[in-house]
Design a protein around this motif. Structure first.
Motif, short mmCIF file in Angstrom:
data_model
loop_
_atom_site.label_atom_id
_atom_site.label_comp_id
_atom_site.label_asym_id
_atom_site.label_seq_id
_atom_site.Cartn_x
_atom_site.Cartn_y
_atom_site.Cartn_z
N GLN A 34 0.78 -1.33 -0.03
CA GLN A 34 0.07 -0.14 0.06
C GLN A 34 0.99 1.07 0.11
OE1 GLN A 34 -3.72 0.08 2.23
NE2 GLN A 34 -2.96 -1.53 3.12
N ASP A 92 -2.27 4.93 9.48
CA ASP A 92 -3.41 4.49 8.52
C ASP A 92 -2.95 3.05 7.76
OD1 ASP A 92 -4.99 6.66 9.30
OD2 ASP A 92 -4.69 7.84 7.21
N LEU A 93 -1.56 2.97 7.43
CA LEU A 93 -1.23 1.75 6.90
C LEU A 93 -1.60 0.56 7.92
CD1 LEU A 93 1.84 3.10 5.17
CD2 LEU A 93 -0.16 2.05 4.08
N SER A 152 -5.00 -0.50 8.06
CA SER A 152 -6.09 -0.70 6.67
C SER A 152 -6.78 -1.88 6.60
CB SER A 152 -4.93 -0.43 5.66
OG SER A 152 -4.09 -1.13 5.52
N THR A 173 -10.99 -3.71 5.13
CA THR A 173 -10.86 -4.66 4.09
C THR A 173 -12.41 -5.13 3.80
OG1 THR A 173 -10.16 -6.35 5.26
CG2 THR A 173 -8.59 -5.13 4.07
N PHE A 182 -9.37 6.98 10.64
CA PHE A 182 -8.10 7.18 9.77
C PHE A 182 -7.96 8.52 9.70
CE2 PHE A 182 -10.25 3.23 8.16
CZ PHE A 182 -8.99 2.34 8.10
N PHE A 211 -6.95 7.50 2.97
CA PHE A 211 -7.61 6.28 3.76
C PHE A 211 -8.83 6.30 4.37
CE2 PHE A 211 -3.15 5.43 3.22
CZ PHE A 211 -2.96 4.09 3.46
N LYS A 217 -10.88 5.35 1.33
CA LYS A 217 -11.20 4.29 0.81
C LYS A 217 -11.45 3.13 1.91
CE LYS A 217 -7.44 1.21 -1.21
NZ LYS A 217 -6.00 1.07 -1.75
N PHE A 218 -11.37 3.50 3.27
CA PHE A 218 -11.67 2.39 4.23
C PHE A 218 -12.60 2.57 5.18
CE2 PHE A 218 -7.26 1.32 2.96
CZ PHE A 218 -7.30 0.16 2.23
#
Length: 208
Positions: free
Chosen positions: A52, A134-135, A138, A142, A184, A189, A192-193
């Motif tokens: 990522q 955030d990584l 993550s 999902t 996040f 992020f 996205k998440f």
């Protein structure tokens, strides 16, 4: 995966030390992250973070420090410990000293790692710190099938605890995250998440 990670490590660390040092540090990293009872906090977790990171590398201010923080943020991990992050930060400090890494950047890496304890920014003005957190989280955003495997692996890491202890503790952690304005820190992020992460956490809480 392991070969890709090893190449990743060598590309990073070879700028700071000779092959004998970087190889020794790699062997230690591999040994730590493949040790017994590492069902989630293992090399696959690092692999996911690094994959990522490739998408956002151009917006990172100090890419090498962020990468070192990823490598070492879970280098010490035991479910019964309450100071994994502090121990990991100390571990990183010793390793980076062997690499002759800049002392001010070593302190930055240390703070990055400590920030993963409560997933709160220690370096408030650092986008790099925000991206690291955030990584690391993550996985929460999902799809449900992937998330289910994640919670199964986390449960295995805490198998020493019976359900009567594990479930209330896990529920408390999840509710704490849900109470935050956002899970996040960065816009990428969040977009996205965030929504999926909140759905996943609520589903897990109902299962506990």
């Amino acid at each position: 995966m392991i070969k890709w990670l090893e190449d990743n490590w060598q590309n990073l660390s070879s700028d700071y030390a000779n092959d004998s040092i970087t190889n020794a540090l790699w062997q230690t990293i591999k040994l730590q992250y493949t040790s017994k009872n590492r069902y989630y906090h293992n090399l696959a977790h690092l692999n996911n973070m690094f994959l990522q990171l490739e998408d956002i590398a151009t917006v990172i201010n100090d890419l090498d420090s962020l990468k070192f923080a990823i490598w070492y943020h879970d280098i010490v991990y035991k479910s019964t410990n309450k100071d994994n992050e502090e121990q990991s930060a100390l571990f990183a400090k010793k390793a980076l000293k062997a690499l002759n890494y800049d002392v001010f950047k070593v302190e930055k890496v240390r703070n990055f790692i400590i920030s993963t304890k409560n997933h709160e920014l220690l370096l408030a003005k650092s986008n790099d710190n925000a991206y690291l957190l955030d990584l690391d989280l993550s996985i929460l955003g999902t799809n449900w099938e992937t998330y289910k495997i994640y919670i199964q692996n986390i449960r295995k890491e805490y198998k020493i605890y019976p359900n009567m202890l594990y479930k209330p503790g896990r529920k408390k952690v999840l509710k704490h995250f849900l109470e935050r304005d956002s899970l996040f820190f960065t816009e990428e992020f969040k977009t996205k998440f965030e929504n999926q992460a909140r759905e996943n956490l609520k589903k897990e809480i109902k299962m506990l």
